[in-house]
Design a protein around this motif. Structure first.
Motif, short mmCIF file in Angstrom:
data_model
loop_
_atom_site.label_atom_id
_atom_site.label_comp_id
_atom_site.label_asym_id
_atom_site.label_seq_id
_atom_site.Cartn_x
_atom_site.Cartn_y
_atom_site.Cartn_z
N UNK A 285 5.77 -49.41 2.41
CA UNK A 285 6.36 -48.68 1.29
C UNK A 285 5.52 -48.86 0.03
N UNK A 286 5.37 -47.76 -0.71
CA UNK A 286 4.58 -47.78 -1.93
C UNK A 286 3.16 -47.29 -1.73
N UNK A 287 2.73 -47.14 -0.47
CA UNK A 287 1.38 -46.64 -0.20
C UNK A 287 1.30 -45.16 -0.59
N UNK A 288 0.28 -44.76 -1.38
CA UNK A 288 0.14 -43.34 -1.75
C UNK A 288 0.01 -42.46 -0.51
N UNK A 289 0.78 -41.38 -0.49
CA UNK A 289 0.79 -40.46 0.65
C UNK A 289 0.66 -39.03 0.13
N UNK A 290 -0.18 -38.25 0.77
CA UNK A 290 -0.31 -36.83 0.44
C UNK A 290 0.77 -36.07 1.20
N UNK A 291 1.82 -35.67 0.49
CA UNK A 291 2.95 -35.00 1.14
C UNK A 291 3.56 -33.98 0.19
N UNK A 292 4.30 -33.04 0.78
CA UNK A 292 4.97 -32.01 -0.02
C UNK A 292 6.41 -32.36 -0.32
N UNK A 293 7.00 -33.27 0.48
CA UNK A 293 8.42 -33.62 0.31
C UNK A 293 8.65 -35.02 0.83
N UNK A 294 9.77 -35.58 0.48
CA UNK A 294 10.12 -36.94 0.90
C UNK A 294 11.62 -37.02 1.16
N UNK A 295 11.99 -38.04 1.93
CA UNK A 295 13.42 -38.26 2.21
C UNK A 295 13.63 -39.73 2.57
N UNK A 296 14.61 -40.40 1.95
CA UNK A 296 14.95 -41.76 2.37
C UNK A 296 15.62 -41.74 3.74
N UNK A 297 15.45 -42.82 4.49
CA UNK A 297 16.00 -42.88 5.85
C UNK A 297 17.49 -42.58 5.88
N UNK A 298 18.25 -43.16 4.93
CA UNK A 298 19.70 -43.03 4.96
C UNK A 298 20.21 -41.64 4.67
N UNK A 299 19.32 -40.73 4.27
CA UNK A 299 19.71 -39.34 4.02
C UNK A 299 19.38 -38.43 5.18
N UNK A 300 18.73 -38.94 6.19
CA UNK A 300 18.35 -38.10 7.34
C UNK A 300 19.57 -37.63 8.13
N UNK A 301 20.61 -38.46 8.18
CA UNK A 301 21.79 -38.10 8.95
C UNK A 301 22.44 -36.82 8.49
N UNK A 302 22.27 -36.51 7.22
CA UNK A 302 22.86 -35.28 6.68
C UNK A 302 22.35 -34.05 7.42
N UNK A 303 21.11 -34.14 7.91
CA UNK A 303 20.52 -33.01 8.62
C UNK A 303 20.52 -33.20 10.13
N UNK A 304 20.53 -34.46 10.59
CA UNK A 304 20.24 -34.72 12.00
C UNK A 304 21.38 -35.34 12.81
N UNK A 305 22.41 -35.89 12.16
CA UNK A 305 23.53 -36.53 12.87
C UNK A 305 24.84 -36.04 12.26
N UNK A 306 25.11 -34.75 12.38
CA UNK A 306 26.28 -34.14 11.76
C UNK A 306 27.52 -34.19 12.65
N UNK A 307 27.33 -34.46 13.91
CA UNK A 307 28.46 -34.60 14.83
C UNK A 307 28.07 -35.57 15.93
N UNK A 308 29.08 -36.02 16.70
CA UNK A 308 28.86 -37.08 17.69
C UNK A 308 27.78 -36.69 18.70
N UNK A 309 27.76 -35.43 19.09
CA UNK A 309 26.80 -34.99 20.09
C UNK A 309 25.36 -35.11 19.65
#
Length: 488
Positions: A285-309
């Motif tokens: 963490x903190x290493x410079x990265x060439x990227x267009x967007x970012x997301x913290x790990x704990x926010x990934x579920x909003x897009x990827x784990x929306x239901x039990x399946x």
């Protein structure tokens, strides 16, 4: 008190309320220079001492004030707060109870007493004190929030907890801590779509002290990226980073982008070995990265784990250092003979609920006498006294001095991967075992101490395929759970 002393005391109070604490202290000390036992000045100076962390001086000063005027409920409450900060909870409880006896309508006294009672495990008594505080002041947001958390975490009364959370959201619609706690409550119930949205309020919560490692990049919205890379960065502890890390490969596939993952330095080697074959770059963490967007790990579920399946989508599939794993297993097998190699971890160092998740070493003894097992300690931290107690009781348990489970997580992962099974409480060990796919039996408490991501019923863990859950049947009694987890 003379007129000049009264004026000096009032000036001190005004400065105290305005936040000029140094000037207020000078005023109070000036009063005491003229009248050493003036109770108001003693009490107020005691509050300042407590504020500055000098709890022993605060106890002395407020105690001297109470000796002069023993019937001020708030003074007893303030003394209790100083006693608690000084590590004297039993004395603090006495003072809080004295405070609410003197003034049954003293809301803060009931609220603080409730928190103390909850801290020492008396959930029913704590709930009663929270209820009294709310009957006196229905809009007391901290009391209602803490009661909701107690009903959910300690007593398992999710219906009552839900009612209080809904009242809180109406009372304090912009209170970040309320939304964050409600989010965890809903996630725990499996209401993932709603829970993840509410959990995003953690970034507005002043008590959530996680650093933003996103390098100032725009937040990813869960959609495919048409250009540039995606930075995903780990938040919270290493166990949480492994847990949320189960979504990283799914995030890479969804984004269609070049993905870089930034984690705690202790996880870099382990994550790099595990994710590089999937085209994912891993850095500290903190290493410079060439990227267009970012997301913290704990926010990934909003897009990827929306239901039990969605949990069937995949995992992190950690890969241990094979050379170290092979060497450790050979060494342990030479020591164990034909006995199974089973890792054991029995304590959590979580500052808030570690005691509730941990198993006292004497409670372990009956279950650990199961024949045919060579126990391998996976307990990190200073556990020399516990290990001595186990060995003194005839338990064959090995503590490997070559492995530092706190600093050398790559070595720890190799150690866990070298074993046949793992038995552990809820701490980093279960995440490492689950991430590696090592068979693991997770021991959970019946009341407070069950984190939101462990399901409320059943023995299946959605986050890790190799983890099976065993729960206490009665709070504080680990006998049946241990027997079920370790039995033949």
């Amino acid at each position: 008190m003379t007129g000049s002393m009264k004026s000096l005391l009032q000036d001190g109070v005004r400065r105290h309320q305005a936040g000029d604490l140094a000037a207020a202290q000078r005023c109070y000390e000036a009063v005491l220079a003229q009248q050493p036992d003036q109770p108001d000045a003693l009490h107020l100076l005691g509050l300042l001492a407590d504020h500055h962390g000098d709890h022993l001086r605060a106890i002395d000063l407020i105690g001297r004030a109470i000796a002069q005027v023993p019937d001020q409920a708030e003074w007893h409450g303030n003394l209790a707060t100083a006693l608690l900060a000084a590590g004297r909870p039993a004395d603090a409880e006495v003072s809080y109870k004295r405070a609410v006896t003197l003034d049954p309508r003293y809301v803060e006294g009931h609220y603080n007493l409730a928190n103390l009672l909850r801290g020492r495990g008396d959930a029913a008594a704590a709930a009663a004190e929270f209820e009294i505080a709310l009957a006196l002041q229905p809009g007391h947001v901290p009391a209602r929030n803490n009661l909701a958390m107690l009903l959910w975490e300690d007593l398992g009364d999710t219906a009552a907890a839900g009612r209080h959370f809904r009242l809180l959201l109406a009372l304090a619609p912009n209170a970040a801590s309320v939304h964050m706690n409600y989010g965890l409550f809903r996630l725990s119930a499996g209401a993932y779509a709603e829970g993840w949205v509410e959990y995003e309020w953690r970034w507005r919560n002043e008590e959530y002290d996680e650093r933003d490692w996103g390098l100032g990049l725009p937040r990813w919205d869960g959609a495919a990226l048409k250009g540039g890379g995606l930075l995903l960065w780990g938040e919270q502890g290493v166990g949480d980073q492994i847990l949320y890390g189960t979504m990283l490969r799914d995030a890479a596939a969804r984004s269609g982008a070049r993905v870089a993952v930034a984690v705690d330095p202790r996880l870099v080697d382990l994550f790099r070995r595990s994710l590089a074959p999937h085209g994912i770059t891993v850095v500290a963490r903190g290493t410079p990265i060439d990227a267009a967007a970012q997301c913290p790990f704990g926010s990934l579920g909003r897009w990827l784990r929306r239901e039990a399946g969605d949990f069937a989508a995949g995992g992190i599939d950690l890969v241990a250092d094979e050379t170290r794993r092979t060497a450790l297993r050979a060494r342990y097998q030479a020591m164990a003979g034909d006995r199974r190699l089973v890792g054991l971890s029995w304590r959590s160092t979580n500052r808030r609920i570690g005691v509730d998740k941990s198993i006292p070493v004497h409670d372990l003894l009956p279950a650990l006498r199961q024949p045919g097992i060579q126990w391998i300690s996976l307990q990190y931290g200073d556990c020399a006294e516990d290990l001595a107690a186990l060995r003194g009781a005839g338990i064959a348990i090995h503590d490997d001095p070559a492995i530092d489970g706190f600093r050398d997580l790559d070595g720890f992962a190799a150690q866990v991967a070298a074993l046949d099974d793992v038995v552990t409480v809820s701490n980093t060990t279960v995440h490492v075992a689950g991430g590696l796919g090592v068979p693991c039996r997770l021991l959970l408490p019946a009341g407070r101490g069950r984190l939101w991501y462990w399901p409320v019923s059943g023995n299946i863990c959605p986050w890790y395929r190799s983890v099976r859950i065993t729960r206490q049947t009665q709070a504080g009694d680990w006998t049946a759970a241990l027997a079920a987890a370790i039995g033949p």
